[in-house]
Design an enzyme around this catalytic site. Structure first.
Site, PDB file in Angstrom:
ATOM      1  N   GLY A  32       0.502  -1.205  -0.002  1.00  0.00           N
ATOM      2  CA  GLY A  32       0.004   0.544  -0.098  1.00  0.00           C
ATOM      3  C   GLY A  32       0.631   0.947   0.120  1.00  0.00           C
ATOM      4  N   TYR A 137      -3.466 -19.834  -1.719  1.00  0.00           N
ATOM      5  CA  TYR A 137      -4.274 -18.367  -1.242  1.00  0.00           C
ATOM      6  C   TYR A 137      -5.860 -18.714  -1.321  1.00  0.00           C
ATOM      7  CZ  TYR A 137      -6.798 -13.898  -2.719  1.00  0.00           C
ATOM      8  OH  TYR A 137      -7.097 -12.363  -3.149  1.00  0.00           O
ATOM      9  N   LYS A 141      -8.669 -18.377   2.117  1.00  0.00           N
ATOM     10  CA  LYS A 141      -9.452 -17.491   2.453  1.00  0.00           C
ATOM     11  C   LYS A 141     -10.863 -18.028   2.991  1.00  0.00           C
ATOM     12  CE  LYS A 141      -7.902 -13.074   0.637  1.00  0.00           C
ATOM     13  NZ  LYS A 141      -8.309 -12.218   1.604  1.00  0.00           N
ATOM     14  N   GLY A 263      -2.470 -24.752 -16.528  1.00  0.00           N
ATOM     15  CA  GLY A 263      -3.748 -24.759 -14.223  1.00  0.00           C
ATOM     16  C   GLY A 263      -4.583 -23.132 -14.446  1.00  0.00           C
TER      17      GLY A 263
HETATM   18  N1  NAD Z   1      -7.826  -6.896  -6.631  1.00  0.00           N
HETATM   19  C1  NAD Z   1      -9.190  -7.982  -6.798  1.00  0.00           C
HETATM   20  O1  NAD Z   1      -9.313  -8.266  -7.683  1.00  0.00           O
HETATM   21  C2  NAD Z   1      -8.695  -9.028  -6.009  1.00  0.00           C
HETATM   22  C3  NAD Z   1     -10.099 -10.342  -5.590  1.00  0.00           C
HETATM   23  C4  NAD Z   1     -10.366 -10.997  -4.570  1.00  0.00           C
HETATM   24  C5  NAD Z   1     -10.388 -10.508  -3.704  1.00  0.00           C
HETATM   25  N2  NAD Z   1      -9.454  -9.644  -3.330  1.00  0.00           N
HETATM   26  C6  NAD Z   1      -8.678  -8.884  -1.856  1.00  0.00           C
HETATM   27  O2  NAD Z   1      -9.589  -7.562  -1.735  1.00  0.00           O
HETATM   28  C7  NAD Z   1      -8.466  -7.732  -0.604  1.00  0.00           C
HETATM   29  C8  NAD Z   1      -7.054  -6.275  -1.041  1.00  0.00           C
HETATM   30  O3  NAD Z   1      -6.405  -6.552  -2.487  1.00  0.00           O
HETATM   31  P1  NAD Z   1      -5.834  -5.171  -3.096  1.00  0.00           P
HETATM   32  O4  NAD Z   1      -6.065  -5.638  -4.906  1.00  0.00           O
HETATM   33  O5  NAD Z   1      -6.796  -3.948  -3.235  1.00  0.00           O
HETATM   34  O6  NAD Z   1      -4.264  -5.543  -2.811  1.00  0.00           O
HETATM   35  P2  NAD Z   1      -3.685  -4.961  -2.342  1.00  0.00           P
HETATM   36  O7  NAD Z   1      -2.488  -5.577  -2.135  1.00  0.00           O
HETATM   37  O8  NAD Z   1      -3.230  -3.331  -3.402  1.00  0.00           O
HETATM   38  O9  NAD Z   1      -4.031  -4.057  -1.126  1.00  0.00           O
HETATM   39  C9  NAD Z   1      -3.874  -5.374   0.306  1.00  0.00           C
HETATM   40  C10 NAD Z   1      -3.073  -4.058   1.004  1.00  0.00           C
HETATM   41  O10 NAD Z   1      -3.038  -4.789   2.499  1.00  0.00           O
HETATM   42  C11 NAD Z   1      -2.295  -3.930   3.387  1.00  0.00           C
HETATM   43  N3  NAD Z   1      -1.050  -5.249   3.919  1.00  0.00           N
HETATM   44  C12 NAD Z   1      -0.222  -6.674   2.823  1.00  0.00           C
HETATM   45  N4  NAD Z   1      -0.208  -7.442   4.303  1.00  0.00           N
HETATM   46  C13 NAD Z   1       0.122  -7.299   4.849  1.00  0.00           C
HETATM   47  C14 NAD Z   1      -0.082  -7.270   6.758  1.00  0.00           C
HETATM   48  N5  NAD Z   1       0.370  -8.387   6.989  1.00  0.00           N
HETATM   49  N6  NAD Z   1      -0.590  -6.424   7.440  1.00  0.00           N
HETATM   50  C15 NAD Z   1      -1.208  -4.942   7.064  1.00  0.00           C
HETATM   51  N7  NAD Z   1      -1.592  -4.932   5.669  1.00  0.00           N
HETATM   52  C16 NAD Z   1      -0.902  -5.855   5.204  1.00  0.00           C
HETATM   53  C17 NAD Z   1      -0.687  -4.028   1.904  1.00  0.00           C
HETATM   54  O11 NAD Z   1       0.084  -2.855   2.466  1.00  0.00           O
HETATM   55  C18 NAD Z   1      -1.966  -3.381   1.270  1.00  0.00           C
HETATM   56  O12 NAD Z   1      -2.152  -1.880   1.428  1.00  0.00           O
HETATM   57  C19 NAD Z   1      -7.424  -8.189  -0.012  1.00  0.00           C
HETATM   58  O13 NAD Z   1      -7.936  -9.033   1.230  1.00  0.00           O
HETATM   59  C20 NAD Z   1      -7.589  -9.114  -1.660  1.00  0.00           C
HETATM   60  O14 NAD Z   1      -7.079 -10.452  -1.272  1.00  0.00           O
HETATM   61  C21 NAD Z   1      -8.725  -8.353  -4.191  1.00  0.00           C
END
Ligand code: NAD
Length: 306
Positions: A32, A137, A141, A263
């Site tokens: 982030g 992953y 989840k 895959g």
């Molecule tokens: N992008 C997609 O298409 C998608 C689809 C399904 C689910 N998700 C879920 O949505 C959420 C956000 O995804 P995103 O695409 O915005 O990803 P992203 O990497 O932009 O956001 C994740 C944030 O979590 C922070 N982070 C990571 N590990 C951490 C920790 N141990 N402690 C505190 N902060 C931590 C990172 O710094 C980042 O800001 C995630 O949980 C992801 O699994 C995303």
């Protein structure tokens, strides 16, 4: 909000703030960027794997609702390092549930719709299909979802999980498969050809990040526990997506074909009838409109606040 400095989390933060809520963000800034968060929002720089720091921040912020988006999000990393993935995505979520319990907060968890069902299920896929993830992953989840459900039984909470489809929009880092809209728009802007692995007929359910933020808001405005697919229900093939990006760019894009990646799930889309019935939410942004937003954002230099 955990993960509030990330792609989706920063949009969710904006949506709650715009709706009049006071919001605080906890993020370890591993992926982030603080620049994505409105300067008026408090940002705790802490990891969800650090239970003490997490609990301290939650006790200070005293939220009523915690949107939990912090995660290890890379499917390939989860295959290479499953224990590290589980440490964040499973144990980190349990830490968060415990911190939430200390202040009586409700948790809305960002789960996955794209990586939880596996292949061989009807498409669009409903929540009634039994998850059979194909990578650590998705397993992590699903496991985290089970902890939410357990807390609801054990502690009488109303935590809920939102199973997100392939989210796209401004602020998304164009890396990995999830960033394909941004990757294609970036290549189109640089005059490069989009790369297609396989025949380009593989489908995904692309849901706009503004609609995902609206789903979190809708979930927060009820006390309903649940597990909801957050998608459009529509399958878009890679070749269709290239056409839509071409429309945004104002010219036809000629893909460059490479061998299929082993895959890879061939078809994916989520049936979101349940969330429509429970929360009145449905995706509103057309792919053409959403892709145009991404294209303009990259054209403008990919600013953090957009
Ligand atoms: N992008 C997609 O298409 C998608 C689809 C399904 C689910 N998700 C879920 O949505 C959420 C956000 O995804 P995103 O695409 O915005 O990803 P992203 O990497 O932009 O956001 C994740 C944030 O979590 C922070 N982070 C990571 N590990 C951490 C920790 N141990 N402690 C505190 N902060 C931590 C990172 O710094 C980042 O800001 C995630 O949980 C992801 O699994 C995303």
């Amino acid at each position: 909000m955990t993960g509030g400095a990330g792609f989706i989390g920063s949009h969710v933060t904006d949506a709650f703030a715009a709706d009049g809520d006071e919001v605080a963000v906890l993020d370890d800034l591993s992926r982030g960027r603080p620049g994505r968060v409105d300067p008026s929002v408090t940002v705790f720089n802490a990891a969800i794997t650090d239970a003490d720091a997490l609990t301290e921040a939650v006790e200070q912020a005293k939220p009523q609702v915690i949107c939990h988006l912090a995660a290890q999000i890379d499917v390939r990393v989860s295959v290479d390092a499953p224990a590290a993935d589980a440490a964040v995505n499973v144990v980190g979520t349990v830490n968060l549930l415990e911190a939430a319990r200390a202040v009586g907060a409700r948790v809305l968890f960002a789960s996955t719709g794209g990586a939880i069902y596996g292949g061989g299920v009807p498409v669009p896929t409903s929540e009634d299909e039994r998850p059979a993830p194909e990578a650590p992953y998705g397993t992590a989840k699903y496991c985290a979802e089970q902890y939410l459900a357990l807390y609801n039984r054990l502690h009488g909470t109303t935590h809920a999980a939102l199973r997100l489809a392939n989210v796209y929009g401004p602020r998304q880092d164009p890396t990995g498969e999830a960033g394909v809209v941004g990757i294609f728009c970036g290549r189109a802007l640089r005059g490069e050809r989009p790369t297609v692995y396989g025949d380009g007929q593989q489908t995904r359910d692309y849901v706009y990040v503004g609609d995902v933020a609206a789903a979190f808001l809708a979930a927060a405005r009820t006390e309903t526990p649940g597990v909801w697919n957050i998608g459009t229900g529509r399958e878009t093939s890679v070749l269709d997506l290239i056409d839509v990006v071409g429309q945004a760019a104002g010219r036809t894009l000629e893909p460059e074909f490479r061998p299929a990646r082993p895959g890879e799930v061939l078809r994916s889309a989520l049936d979101s009838a349940r969330v429509r019935a429970d929360l009145g939410w449905s995706a509103r942004t057309t792919l053409a409109d959403g892709v145009r937003e991404v294209y303009r954002w990259i054209e403008a230099g990919s600013p953090d606040r957009a």
